[in-house]
Design an enzyme around this catalytic site. Structure first.
Site, PDB file in Angstrom:
ATOM      1  CB  ALA A 152      -0.892   0.023   1.389  1.00  0.00           C
ATOM      2  CB  THR A 184       5.764  -8.420  -8.517  1.00  0.00           C
ATOM      3  OG1 THR A 184       4.739  -7.793  -7.548  1.00  0.00           O
ATOM      4  CG2 THR A 184       7.211  -8.371  -7.774  1.00  0.00           C
ATOM      5  CG  HIS A 234      12.604   2.273 -15.049  1.00  0.00           C
ATOM      6  ND1 HIS A 234      13.244   1.445 -16.297  1.00  0.00           N
ATOM      7  CD2 HIS A 234      11.409   2.101 -15.108  1.00  0.00           C
ATOM      8  CE1 HIS A 234      12.104   0.861 -16.632  1.00  0.00           C
ATOM      9  NE2 HIS A 234      10.935   1.220 -16.089  1.00  0.00           N
ATOM     10  CE  LYS A 272      12.760  -1.619 -13.145  1.00  0.00           C
ATOM     11  NZ  LYS A 272      11.675  -2.329 -12.562  1.00  0.00           N
TER      12      LYS A 272
HETATM   13  P1  NAD Z   1       8.035   0.319  -4.125  1.00  0.00           P
HETATM   14  O1  NAD Z   1       9.396  -0.092  -3.429  1.00  0.00           O
HETATM   15  O2  NAD Z   1       7.791   1.780  -3.917  1.00  0.00           O
HETATM   16  O3  NAD Z   1       7.008  -0.488  -3.366  1.00  0.00           O
HETATM   17  C1  NAD Z   1       6.861  -1.935  -2.882  1.00  0.00           C
HETATM   18  C2  NAD Z   1       5.966  -1.950  -1.756  1.00  0.00           C
HETATM   19  O4  NAD Z   1       5.696  -3.359  -1.493  1.00  0.00           O
HETATM   20  C3  NAD Z   1       6.528  -1.151  -0.587  1.00  0.00           C
HETATM   21  O5  NAD Z   1       5.491  -0.623   0.184  1.00  0.00           O
HETATM   22  C4  NAD Z   1       6.890  -2.490   0.170  1.00  0.00           C
HETATM   23  O6  NAD Z   1       6.751  -2.322   1.903  1.00  0.00           O
HETATM   24  C5  NAD Z   1       5.640  -3.535  -0.251  1.00  0.00           C
HETATM   25  N1  NAD Z   1       6.038  -4.934   0.209  1.00  0.00           N
HETATM   26  C6  NAD Z   1       7.083  -5.569   0.018  1.00  0.00           C
HETATM   27  N2  NAD Z   1       6.967  -6.746   0.540  1.00  0.00           N
HETATM   28  C7  NAD Z   1       5.714  -7.077   1.271  1.00  0.00           C
HETATM   29  C8  NAD Z   1       5.080  -7.900   1.810  1.00  0.00           C
HETATM   30  N3  NAD Z   1       5.487  -9.271   2.060  1.00  0.00           N
HETATM   31  N4  NAD Z   1       3.509  -7.315   2.144  1.00  0.00           N
HETATM   32  C9  NAD Z   1       3.288  -6.496   1.832  1.00  0.00           C
HETATM   33  N5  NAD Z   1       3.973  -5.390   1.411  1.00  0.00           N
HETATM   34  C10 NAD Z   1       5.062  -5.690   0.698  1.00  0.00           C
HETATM   35  O7  NAD Z   1       8.055  -0.275  -5.603  1.00  0.00           O
HETATM   36  P2  NAD Z   1       7.300   0.384  -6.865  1.00  0.00           P
HETATM   37  O8  NAD Z   1       7.945   1.297  -7.508  1.00  0.00           O
HETATM   38  O9  NAD Z   1       5.830   0.582  -6.192  1.00  0.00           O
HETATM   39  O10 NAD Z   1       7.376  -1.039  -7.673  1.00  0.00           O
HETATM   40  C11 NAD Z   1       6.776  -2.259  -7.017  1.00  0.00           C
HETATM   41  C12 NAD Z   1       6.913  -3.485  -8.231  1.00  0.00           C
HETATM   42  O11 NAD Z   1       5.964  -3.190  -9.320  1.00  0.00           O
HETATM   43  C13 NAD Z   1       8.419  -3.498  -8.835  1.00  0.00           C
HETATM   44  O12 NAD Z   1       8.682  -4.945  -9.021  1.00  0.00           O
HETATM   45  C14 NAD Z   1       8.282  -2.729 -10.003  1.00  0.00           C
HETATM   46  O13 NAD Z   1       9.385  -3.094 -11.148  1.00  0.00           O
HETATM   47  C15 NAD Z   1       6.712  -3.002 -10.289  1.00  0.00           C
HETATM   48  N6  NAD Z   1       6.284  -2.273 -11.330  1.00  0.00           N
HETATM   49  C16 NAD Z   1       5.601  -2.811 -12.432  1.00  0.00           C
HETATM   50  C17 NAD Z   1       4.937  -2.215 -13.239  1.00  0.00           C
HETATM   51  C18 NAD Z   1       3.864  -2.864 -14.288  1.00  0.00           C
HETATM   52  O14 NAD Z   1       3.059  -2.109 -15.083  1.00  0.00           O
HETATM   53  N7  NAD Z   1       3.978  -3.979 -14.243  1.00  0.00           N
HETATM   54  C19 NAD Z   1       4.708  -0.735 -13.451  1.00  0.00           C
HETATM   55  C20 NAD Z   1       5.512  -0.067 -12.335  1.00  0.00           C
HETATM   56  C21 NAD Z   1       6.433  -0.959 -11.563  1.00  0.00           C
END
Ligand code: NAD
Length: 269
Positions: free
Chosen positions: A12, A102, A158, A162
């Site tokens: 979140a 993810t 990025h 990242k």
């Molecule tokens: P971020 O680090 O800002 O957020 C990740 C969140 O996940 C954090 O709040 C963290 O506390 C939480 N988290 C980790 N382990 C957890 C668990 N066990 N339980 C609950 N929450 C947990 O990262 P972000 O920039 O938001 O990116 C997240 C992922 O999404 C990355 O893998 C990124 O590459 C991917 N992403 C994918 C797309 C897409 O379109 N597929 C687009 C943007 C980002």
């Protein structure tokens, strides 16, 4: 109102998590019924709206994913590979559609999603935007039309937070180029050159990652031949494009047969 799918957002407090919460809350096609963060996070037990610095939204942040998933029809998950694997098993138990954004998952981790997909719908894509998924299709077509006189390089940029490289999107583009050429990406992939590498091998697909500032996501697929170059480019300037795609996937997955799908299925490309 109960026919409107209830959605849980994991991660979140993350960059994507917060964007997803806003997108679901603003939508009249879905309800935000739960938000999950990791155990020990200081948002646990707080109203998510207040934690985000705004008005209360009547949803409390929890570290108990199963309890949250039991109230929902879909889980939208942009977190980390180990967390996503745990959520896949729990989402399947709760018969929720699991939308996985993810990236950075290993082949073993992707294979480990299979048992969950026997019981529930999984939609997984390294990029959820319409533009990038269109770019993937174009890349496949262009690669199929050109021979190996055209060297293919995927260049991505990025933000500096990242953690994985090349990006999930770059890998999707590389896979599409390899498929268009009728080769396996693993056999031709050339990542991050450094030092005396020798001349470029004909047929290789190269990957390069730029990391800096607040770049949301930029991808070029370069086809370079003697005398001419083609560049296919996508520039993301707002994370909302990924959140909108993810919500679309969560709604699309309702009532679909269990299995693994991607955004090409969702968007009908
Ligand atoms: P971020 O680090 O800002 O957020 C990740 C969140 O996940 C954090 O709040 C963290 O506390 C939480 N988290 C980790 N382990 C957890 C668990 N066990 N339980 C609950 N929450 C947990 O990262 P972000 O920039 O938001 O990116 C997240 C992922 O999404 C990355 O893998 C990124 O590459 C991917 N992403 C994918 C797309 C897409 O379109 N597929 C687009 C943007 C980002």
């Amino acid at each position: 109102m109960t026919h409107i799918p209830g959605i849980v957002i994991t991660g979140a407090s993350g960059r994507m998590g917060q964007m997803l919460i806003k997108t679901v809350t603003d939508s009249d096609q879905a309800r935000l019924v739960g938000v999950v963060e990791r155990t020990g996070h200081d948002w646990i037990g707080r109203d998510v709206g207040e934690a985000m610095g705004g008005a209360p939204r009547g949803v409390t942040v929890t570290d108990d994913p199963l309890e949250a998933f039991a109230q929902a029809q879909a889980v939208i998950d942009f977190t980390a590979p180990e967390a996503t694997l745990e959520f896949a098993a729990l989402a399947a138990q709760a018969r929720c559609v699991h939308v996985i954004g993810t990236t950075g998952m290993t082949d073993e981790q992707i294979a480990a999603l299979e048992p969950a997909s026997r019981h529930a719908v999984i939609v997984r894509a390294g990029n959820m935007s319409l533009g990038v998924n269109l770019l993937v299709q174009l890349t496949k077509k262009v690669a199929a039309a050109l021979d190996e006189d055209f060297d293919i390089e995927v260049i991505e940029g990025h933000h500096h937070h990242k953690v994985d490289a090349p990006s999930g999107t770059a890998l999707m583009l590389g896979e599409a180029a390899a498929e268009g050429r009728g080769v396996k990406l693993a056999d031709v992939s050339d990542r991050g050159r450094d030092g005396i590498t020798g001349a470029r091998k004909r047929g290789d697909i190269g990957f390069h990652a730029i990391r800096g500032g607040d770049i949301v996501g930029e991808h070029d697929v370069l086809f370079a031949a003697p005398g001419e170059r083609i560049v296919l480019r996508h520039l993301a300037t707002d994370r909302a494009i990924f959140a909108r795609g993810a919500l679309k996937a969560a709604l699309w997955g309702q009532g679909k047969a269990p299995g693994q799908y991607d955004m090409v299925d969702v968007l009908g490309l």
